[in-house]
Design a protein around this motif. Sequence first.
Motif, PDB file in Angstrom:
ATOM      1  N   ALA A   1      -2.247  -2.661  -3.806  1.00 36.72           N
ATOM      2  CA  ALA A   1      -2.483  -2.391  -2.389  1.00 36.72           C
ATOM      3  C   ALA A   1      -1.175  -2.624  -1.657  1.00 36.72           C
ATOM      4  O   ALA A   1      -0.353  -3.452  -2.074  1.00 36.72           O
ATOM      5  CB  ALA A   1      -3.579  -3.298  -1.831  1.00 36.72           C
ATOM      6  N   SER A   2      -0.965  -1.905  -0.576  1.00 36.45           N
ATOM      7  CA  SER A   2       0.280  -2.054   0.171  1.00 36.45           C
ATOM      8  C   SER A   2      -0.006  -2.164   1.660  1.00 36.45           C
ATOM      9  O   SER A   2      -1.033  -1.695   2.153  1.00 36.45           O
ATOM     10  CB  SER A   2       1.218  -0.873  -0.100  1.00 36.45           C
TER      11      SER A   2
ATOM     12  N   ALA B   1      11.576  -2.227   1.627  1.00 33.46           N
ATOM     13  CA  ALA B   1      12.167  -2.148   2.964  1.00 33.46           C
ATOM     14  C   ALA B   1      11.121  -1.938   4.040  1.00 33.46           C
ATOM     15  O   ALA B   1      11.260  -2.424   5.167  1.00 33.46           O
ATOM     16  CB  ALA B   1      13.198  -1.021   3.002  1.00 33.46           C
ATOM     17  N   ASP B   2      10.050  -1.213   3.688  1.00 27.92           N
ATOM     18  CA  ASP B   2       9.045  -0.878   4.699  1.00 27.92           C
ATOM     19  C   ASP B   2       7.711  -1.568   4.495  1.00 27.92           C
ATOM     20  O   ASP B   2       6.722  -1.226   5.151  1.00 27.92           O
ATOM     21  CB  ASP B   2       8.821   0.630   4.714  1.00 27.92           C
ATOM     22  N   GLY B   3       7.621  -2.547   3.574  1.00 22.62           N
ATOM     23  CA  GLY B   3       6.346  -3.214   3.382  1.00 22.62           C
ATOM     24  C   GLY B   3       6.289  -4.031   2.111  1.00 22.62           C
ATOM     25  O   GLY B   3       7.308  -4.387   1.522  1.00 22.62           O
ATOM     26  N   VAL B   4       5.073  -4.338   1.687  1.00 23.08           N
ATOM     27  CA  VAL B   4       4.823  -5.155   0.502  1.00 23.08           C
ATOM     28  C   VAL B   4       3.791  -4.447  -0.369  1.00 23.08           C
ATOM     29  O   VAL B   4       2.776  -3.955   0.139  1.00 23.08           O
ATOM     30  CB  VAL B   4       4.295  -6.557   0.883  1.00 23.08           C
ATOM     31  N   LEU B   5       4.049  -4.433  -1.688  1.00 21.58           N
ATOM     32  CA  LEU B   5       3.093  -3.901  -2.649  1.00 21.58           C
ATOM     33  C   LEU B   5       2.516  -5.069  -3.437  1.00 21.58           C
ATOM     34  O   LEU B   5       3.253  -5.798  -4.100  1.00 21.58           O
ATOM     35  CB  LEU B   5       3.774  -2.911  -3.598  1.00 21.58           C
ATOM     36  N   ALA B   6       1.199  -5.252  -3.352  1.00 24.27           N
ATOM     37  CA  ALA B   6       0.523  -6.334  -4.072  1.00 24.27           C
ATOM     38  C   ALA B   6      -0.083  -5.790  -5.348  1.00 24.27           C
ATOM     39  O   ALA B   6      -0.655  -4.693  -5.357  1.00 24.27           O
ATOM     40  CB  ALA B   6      -0.562  -6.948  -3.194  1.00 24.27           C
ATOM     41  N   ARG B   7       0.011  -6.586  -6.414  1.00 28.26           N
ATOM     42  CA  ARG B   7      -0.586  -6.225  -7.699  1.00 28.26           C
ATOM     43  C   ARG B   7      -1.651  -7.266  -8.052  1.00 28.26           C
ATOM     44  O   ARG B   7      -1.403  -8.473  -7.953  1.00 28.26           O
ATOM     45  CB  ARG B   7       0.478  -6.154  -8.789  1.00 28.26           C
ATOM     46  N   PHE B   8      -2.800  -6.769  -8.492  1.00 24.41           N
ATOM     47  CA  PHE B   8      -3.931  -7.639  -8.778  1.00 24.41           C
ATOM     48  C   PHE B   8      -4.233  -7.664 -10.278  1.00 24.41           C
ATOM     49  O   PHE B   8      -3.797  -6.789 -11.037  1.00 24.41           O
ATOM     50  CB  PHE B   8      -5.149  -7.191  -7.980  1.00 24.41           C
ATOM     51  N   ALA B   9      -4.984  -8.674 -10.686  1.00 25.68           N
ATOM     52  CA  ALA B   9      -5.256  -8.899 -12.103  1.00 25.68           C
ATOM     53  C   ALA B   9      -6.010  -7.748 -12.749  1.00 25.68           C
ATOM     54  O   ALA B   9      -5.911  -7.533 -13.966  1.00 25.68           O
ATOM     55  CB  ALA B   9      -6.031 -10.204 -12.282  1.00 25.68           C
ATOM     56  N   ASP B  10      -6.769  -6.989 -11.974  1.00 33.93           N
ATOM     57  CA  ASP B  10      -7.529  -5.877 -12.536  1.00 33.93           C
ATOM     58  C   ASP B  10      -6.697  -4.606 -12.688  1.00 33.93           C
ATOM     59  O   ASP B  10      -7.218  -3.547 -13.050  1.00 33.93           O
ATOM     60  CB  ASP B  10      -8.778  -5.600 -11.697  1.00 33.93           C
TER      61      ASP B  10
END
Length: 406
Positions: free
Chosen positions: A147-148, A134-143
Amino acid sequence: MTSVRTALVIGGGIAGPVTAMALGRAGIEATVHEAYPSAAEGSGVTLTMAPNGLAALRWVDAERAVEEVGLPMRRTVVTDGRGGRIGAFPHVAVEPVTLGLWRDDLARVLRERAEAQGVRIVYDKRLVDAEQRADGVLARFADGSTASADVLIGADGIRSRVRTLIDPQAPGPQVLPLLNLGGAARYAVPDADPEAMYFVFGSRAFFGYWVQPDGRTAWFANVPDHRPTSYAEASQIPRSQWLHRLREVFADDVPARQVLAHTEPDDLVAIGSIESMPSVPRWHDGRMALVGDAVHAPSPSSGQGASLAVESAVQLARCLRDHPDVPAAFDAYERLRRGRVEKVLRRGRQTTSTKTVGPVAKRMMRLMMPLALRTFLDPERTLGPEQRYRIDWDAPVATELAAGRS
């Protein structure tokens, strides 16, 4: 006034750093996440930055830095493989002028300008997934890291991961029946105009070049080949093998054969088949949006790929600046950009098709070119509106949309 304060920009090539700089000017702190472990020097070959792209770079204080690594190109000369002139035409009479430059120089300068403006660029961060909240995006990386931020912008190229997260059914790039190779010859074509691009319709393939002040000739070749070849596949073939093939293809064409004779394998780059994007149905979803080649990669023949990416980066930032609601901002961005970029996509495909014409068509081209350049191929008529396009950073986006400008 925007409610967005932070952004994740996925991709550190050309569109990514410009997007981050433009967002910074709009009051949004952006961090660039690049998939590769380090700055990818030497990737790609030559390209052009059109006047409209350079004008857009002015808004992120990068125009001068890019001009310093480019060469002004004021005209184009078209010849056949025997050296006979088919036609010549001046470029659109507009400032700044088109620049010829190396892709890695452009990417390097844009990264340097972004970092000088306080943009953080993080390497070895390959995006695998993103969760919208609702308040943003959470990114997931291969390692395994995350990050949000308030929004996530996909500037991750023609094989964009963000594009498939926005729309799992999104189309991929279309492969065109031409191989794209390029390099630098330790040789200067005699009597070449230093401010001209040269296009050679050879007996079997298309060759382009310009002469640099350092005495080298920058060149690219488009060779018909209906077997799709990815960049990864092309990179697996020894450069000496590619060079041998090119020397055979252009054995009867001048000055291509002389340029290739003075090219060393280490100075050649094989890109693989030319690719472009079809129309992408969904440019954004919720708090995620696309910019640059991830959403509108034209054929290199358009001469507008880098310039359109820069324009879209600046326009996206303007829209986020002016709209407190993120989906409304992204919708305004698409409305500003879609019509313009899809016109260029169509023109790029048409231009690419001329590089595969046969001998009869080439003879007709020689006969018709002088008339064509005075009528329907007149640069001012065909490219003038495209290259004279200018963004007004200070104008409200709503005013631009109301005027129907794109």
